[in-house]
Design a protein around this motif. Sequence first.
Motif, PDB file in Angstrom:
ATOM      1  N   VAL A  58      -3.938  11.971  -4.196  1.00  0.00           N
ATOM      2  CA  VAL A  58      -3.242  12.827  -5.011  1.00  0.00           C
ATOM      3  C   VAL A  58      -2.240  13.574  -4.407  1.00  0.00           C
ATOM      4  CG1 VAL A  58      -3.219  10.831  -6.849  1.00  0.00           C
ATOM      5  CG2 VAL A  58      -4.157  13.073  -6.762  1.00  0.00           C
TER       6      VAL A  58
ATOM      7  N   THR B  70     -12.334   2.304   3.891  1.00  0.00           N
ATOM      8  CA  THR B  70     -12.122   3.942   3.159  1.00  0.00           C
ATOM      9  C   THR B  70     -12.543   4.399   2.330  1.00  0.00           C
ATOM     10  OG1 THR B  70      -9.635   3.573   3.872  1.00  0.00           O
ATOM     11  CG2 THR B  70      -9.421   5.553   2.308  1.00  0.00           C
TER      12      THR B  70
ATOM     13  N   ASP C  17       1.098  -1.172   0.399  1.00  0.00           N
ATOM     14  CA  ASP C  17      -0.130   0.020  -0.182  1.00  0.00           C
ATOM     15  C   ASP C  17       1.114   1.187  -0.211  1.00  0.00           C
ATOM     16  OD1 ASP C  17      -3.137  -1.366   1.159  1.00  0.00           O
ATOM     17  OD2 ASP C  17      -0.907  -2.146   2.131  1.00  0.00           O
ATOM     18  N   PRO C  18       0.481   2.195  -0.509  1.00  0.00           N
ATOM     19  CA  PRO C  18       0.839   4.040  -0.583  1.00  0.00           C
ATOM     20  C   PRO C  18       2.074   4.517   0.519  1.00  0.00           C
ATOM     21  CG  PRO C  18      -0.829   3.921  -2.076  1.00  0.00           C
ATOM     22  CD  PRO C  18      -0.517   2.791  -1.149  1.00  0.00           C
ATOM     23  N   TYR C  19       0.414   3.939   1.703  1.00  0.00           N
ATOM     24  CA  TYR C  19       0.991   4.215   2.911  1.00  0.00           C
ATOM     25  C   TYR C  19       1.681   3.628   3.742  1.00  0.00           C
ATOM     26  CZ  TYR C  19       0.168  -0.330   5.442  1.00  0.00           C
ATOM     27  OH  TYR C  19      -0.248  -1.788   6.412  1.00  0.00           O
TER      28      TYR C  19
ATOM     29  N   MET D  17       3.422  -1.303  -7.548  1.00  0.00           N
ATOM     30  CA  MET D  17       2.537   0.069  -7.390  1.00  0.00           C
ATOM     31  C   MET D  17       2.381   1.595  -6.939  1.00  0.00           C
ATOM     32  SD  MET D  17       1.037   1.048  -3.991  1.00  0.00           S
ATOM     33  CE  MET D  17       1.926   0.940  -3.182  1.00  0.00           C
TER      34      MET D  17
ATOM     35  N   ILE E 196      -0.265  10.815  -2.642  1.00  0.00           N
ATOM     36  CA  ILE E 196       0.674   9.961  -3.389  1.00  0.00           C
ATOM     37  C   ILE E 196       1.794  10.918  -3.825  1.00  0.00           C
ATOM     38  CG2 ILE E 196      -0.342   9.229  -5.344  1.00  0.00           C
ATOM     39  CD1 ILE E 196       0.489   6.218  -4.523  1.00  0.00           C
ATOM     40  N   VAL E 197       1.248  12.249  -4.546  1.00  0.00           N
ATOM     41  CA  VAL E 197       2.374  12.853  -5.990  1.00  0.00           C
ATOM     42  C   VAL E 197       3.559  13.229  -4.719  1.00  0.00           C
ATOM     43  CG1 VAL E 197       0.661  14.480  -7.032  1.00  0.00           C
ATOM     44  CG2 VAL E 197       1.581  14.592  -5.257  1.00  0.00           C
TER      45      VAL E 197
ATOM     46  N   GLY F  67       2.274   3.281 -10.618  1.00  0.00           N
ATOM     47  CA  GLY F  67       0.978   2.766 -11.373  1.00  0.00           C
ATOM     48  C   GLY F  67       0.878   1.656 -12.064  1.00  0.00           C
TER      49      GLY F  67
ATOM     50  N   ALA G 165      -6.897   8.910 -13.352  1.00  0.00           N
ATOM     51  CA  ALA G 165      -6.153   8.477 -13.147  1.00  0.00           C
ATOM     52  C   ALA G 165      -4.495   8.469 -14.596  1.00  0.00           C
ATOM     53  CB  ALA G 165      -7.027   6.814 -13.486  1.00  0.00           C
TER      54      ALA G 165
ATOM     55  N   ASN H 109      -0.512  -1.003 -11.134  1.00  0.00           N
ATOM     56  CA  ASN H 109      -1.730  -1.665 -10.269  1.00  0.00           C
ATOM     57  C   ASN H 109      -2.861  -1.334 -10.699  1.00  0.00           C
ATOM     58  OD1 ASN H 109      -1.105   0.532  -8.928  1.00  0.00           O
ATOM     59  ND2 ASN H 109      -2.841  -0.585  -6.790  1.00  0.00           N
TER      60      ASN H 109
ATOM     61  N   TYR I  51      -4.125  12.047 -16.111  1.00  0.00           N
ATOM     62  CA  TYR I  51      -4.020  13.281 -16.387  1.00  0.00           C
ATOM     63  C   TYR I  51      -2.319  13.199 -16.413  1.00  0.00           C
ATOM     64  CZ  TYR I  51      -0.387  10.336 -12.878  1.00  0.00           C
ATOM     65  OH  TYR I  51      -0.080   9.516 -12.389  1.00  0.00           O
ATOM     66  N   LYS I  52      -2.204  12.232 -16.965  1.00  0.00           N
ATOM     67  CA  LYS I  52      -0.354  12.326 -18.001  1.00  0.00           C
ATOM     68  C   LYS I  52      -0.432  13.307 -19.220  1.00  0.00           C
ATOM     69  CE  LYS I  52       1.531   8.624 -15.047  1.00  0.00           C
ATOM     70  NZ  LYS I  52       1.378   7.611 -15.389  1.00  0.00           N
TER      71      LYS I  52
ATOM     72  N   GLY J 212      -6.631  -1.626  -9.480  1.00  0.00           N
ATOM     73  CA  GLY J 212      -7.248  -2.306  -8.194  1.00  0.00           C
ATOM     74  C   GLY J 212      -6.602  -2.470  -6.762  1.00  0.00           C
TER      75      GLY J 212
ATOM     76  N   ALA K 267      -6.836   0.805  -5.443  1.00  0.00           N
ATOM     77  CA  ALA K 267      -7.795  -0.399  -4.567  1.00  0.00           C
ATOM     78  C   ALA K 267      -8.902   0.823  -3.877  1.00  0.00           C
ATOM     79  CB  ALA K 267      -6.735  -0.296  -3.927  1.00  0.00           C
TER      80      ALA K 267
HETATM   81  P1  NDP Z   1      -3.603   2.777  -5.361  1.00  0.00           P
HETATM   82  O1  NDP Z   1      -3.910   0.915  -5.777  1.00  0.00           O
HETATM   83  O2  NDP Z   1      -4.542   3.734  -5.807  1.00  0.00           O
HETATM   84  O3  NDP Z   1      -2.007   2.256  -5.897  1.00  0.00           O
HETATM   85  C1  NDP Z   1      -1.519   3.593  -5.561  1.00  0.00           C
HETATM   86  C2  NDP Z   1      -1.631   4.581  -7.398  1.00  0.00           C
HETATM   87  O4  NDP Z   1      -1.102   5.354  -7.190  1.00  0.00           O
HETATM   88  C3  NDP Z   1      -0.343   3.979  -8.425  1.00  0.00           C
HETATM   89  O5  NDP Z   1      -1.294   2.883  -9.462  1.00  0.00           O
HETATM   90  C4  NDP Z   1      -1.241   5.189  -9.540  1.00  0.00           C
HETATM   91  O6  NDP Z   1      -1.921   5.587 -10.200  1.00  0.00           O
HETATM   92  C5  NDP Z   1      -1.423   6.325  -8.548  1.00  0.00           C
HETATM   93  N1  NDP Z   1      -0.121   7.326  -8.971  1.00  0.00           N
HETATM   94  C6  NDP Z   1       0.633   7.543  -8.038  1.00  0.00           C
HETATM   95  N2  NDP Z   1       2.000   8.216  -7.910  1.00  0.00           N
HETATM   96  C7  NDP Z   1       1.152   9.073  -8.579  1.00  0.00           C
HETATM   97  C8  NDP Z   1       1.372  10.709  -9.144  1.00  0.00           C
HETATM   98  N3  NDP Z   1       3.100  11.012  -8.941  1.00  0.00           N
HETATM   99  N4  NDP Z   1       0.560  11.492  -9.131  1.00  0.00           N
HETATM  100  C9  NDP Z   1      -0.929  11.497  -9.130  1.00  0.00           C
HETATM  101  N5  NDP Z   1      -1.347   9.093  -9.032  1.00  0.00           N
HETATM  102  C10 NDP Z   1      -0.044   8.287  -8.692  1.00  0.00           C
HETATM  103  O7  NDP Z   1      -3.586   2.866  -3.815  1.00  0.00           O
HETATM  104  P2  NDP Z   1      -4.297   2.996  -2.959  1.00  0.00           P
HETATM  105  O8  NDP Z   1      -5.756   2.938  -3.266  1.00  0.00           O
HETATM  106  O9  NDP Z   1      -4.097   1.919  -1.740  1.00  0.00           O
HETATM  107  O10 NDP Z   1      -4.368   4.300  -1.908  1.00  0.00           O
HETATM  108  C11 NDP Z   1      -5.181   5.387  -2.915  1.00  0.00           C
HETATM  109  C12 NDP Z   1      -4.538   6.520  -1.781  1.00  0.00           C
HETATM  110  O11 NDP Z   1      -5.310   6.557  -0.386  1.00  0.00           O
HETATM  111  C13 NDP Z   1      -2.719   6.615  -1.062  1.00  0.00           C
HETATM  112  O12 NDP Z   1      -2.953   8.133  -0.948  1.00  0.00           O
HETATM  113  C14 NDP Z   1      -3.571   6.226  -0.169  1.00  0.00           C
HETATM  114  O13 NDP Z   1      -2.532   6.760   0.889  1.00  0.00           O
HETATM  115  C15 NDP Z   1      -4.090   6.573   0.773  1.00  0.00           C
HETATM  116  N6  NDP Z   1      -5.293   5.654   2.191  1.00  0.00           N
HETATM  117  C16 NDP Z   1      -5.568   6.591   2.930  1.00  0.00           C
HETATM  118  C17 NDP Z   1      -5.862   5.809   3.906  1.00  0.00           C
HETATM  119  C18 NDP Z   1      -6.957   6.801   4.895  1.00  0.00           C
HETATM  120  O14 NDP Z   1      -6.556   6.723   5.847  1.00  0.00           O
HETATM  121  N7  NDP Z   1      -6.603   8.556   4.262  1.00  0.00           N
HETATM  122  C19 NDP Z   1      -6.236   4.550   3.681  1.00  0.00           C
HETATM  123  C20 NDP Z   1      -5.853   4.182   2.888  1.00  0.00           C
HETATM  124  C21 NDP Z   1      -5.252   4.614   1.619  1.00  0.00           C
HETATM  125  P3  NDP Z   1      -1.862   5.709 -12.074  1.00  0.00           P
HETATM  126  O15 NDP Z   1      -1.471   4.947 -12.709  1.00  0.00           O
HETATM  127  O16 NDP Z   1      -2.941   6.898 -11.895  1.00  0.00           O
HETATM  128  O17 NDP Z   1      -0.445   6.628 -11.992  1.00  0.00           O
END
Ligand code: NDP
Length: 332
Positions: free
Chosen positions: A220, A130, A44-46, A319, A244-245, A322, A175, A324, A196-197, A326, A155
């Motif tokens: 993001v 979430t 996960d991103p966290y 992940m 995530i950016v 990008g 996305a 992944n 967004y790209k 889901g 996800a």
């Molecule tokens: P994702 O399954 O969405 O995976 C991360 C995705 O982020 C990648 O697939 C990619 O997709 C995208 N990404 C990566 N770099 C960038 C960028 N620079 N700009 C834009 N998009 C980018 O992860 P989750 O669904 O698990 O998590 C999504 C967000 O939710 C995260 O920020 C996470 O930290 C947060 N989160 C927060 C929680 C909370 O309690 N507040 C709990 C769970 C998650 P792409 O191809 O579109 O770039």
Amino acid sequence: AKKYILHQHFSGLPKESDLKLVEEELPDLKDGEFLSEAVYLSVDPYMRAYEPRLKLGTVFIGSQIAKITESKSKQYPVDKYVVGQFGWRSHTITSEEEAKDPELSIRILPDFGKLPLSLGLGVLGMPGNTAYFGFLEICKPKEGETVVVSGAAGAVGSLVGQIAKIKGCKVIGIAGDDEKGKWLVNELGFDHFINYKKPNLARDLAKCAPNGVDCYFDNVGGEISSTVLSQMNQYGRVSVCGAIVGYNSDLSTLPKATITQGFIVFKQLKIEGFVVIRWRDRWMEGIDQNLKWISEGKLKYKETVTEGFENMFKAFVDMLQGGNIGKAVVKV
Ligand code: NDP
């Protein structure tokens, strides 16, 4: 048993040498302890965002679904599955006392019927909740409103968009990949997708949301979010879930934040961040509702599964970049 420990703090995108895969000999169980074997691990991103707070040498953080294979605990008997923050480990010994620690969030996995166990890390676990609580409780969407979701094919985002459709909203997903966009629109029922790209997010968004945006679920941050904020309607609501950016960047080198306060003031926006464990006491409500929507065919899910504990790092970095669609999980 194997585990990944933090060897060196990350700088930018994590490097394989930042973590170390080590073998460990586990002791015999004491009374009240149970041994669990990882079946699915989450990436996960966290984990990227949290890493600076970890001490070198500690096991890298993360949740997993594990099968109890030995037990000296009545509460955690053999053959049950548990979900919890065991970290990046193949085998874990936990005591009943440790299992009470809210930080570890260890629970016996609920019964999902015929659905895969791995969903306990996705739509029927933390990311599912979430989406459910973070969107409904903060955005409070009304039928007919326009909702924008960033990180839309991930996800959390893929579920938020579908929940918004269930609530009768118009949904625009943002996305970074056209294939992801096709899935969102053709299979999940999103109304529009924006990559967004590609240049000119602002123009594309104005086209998809000619009447403005009422709710924004922000995964993001950064320029994508500043653009969405600039097109919000009066009294719009923004649920800030992630940023995530910035996760792989040295924050001192990122461009200065765009000034968004003008939009926030004049459009009278309500912007709220959250951490999903806020709804710990209502946890099963989210899981039960998402399970019900799946059984009714209203909520679809996808998983990107990487095979092999040794491929944890690869799955994690894919992940973050990008790779992944889901939920990203690793199958041992
Ligand atoms: P994702 O399954 O969405 O995976 C991360 C995705 O982020 C990648 O697939 C990619 O997709 C995208 N990404 C990566 N770099 C960038 C960028 N620079 N700009 C834009 N998009 C980018 O992860 P989750 O669904 O698990 O998590 C999504 C967000 O939710 C995260 O920020 C996470 O930290 C947060 N989160 C927060 C929680 C909370 O309690 N507040 C709990 C769970 C998650 P792409 O191809 O579109 O770039």
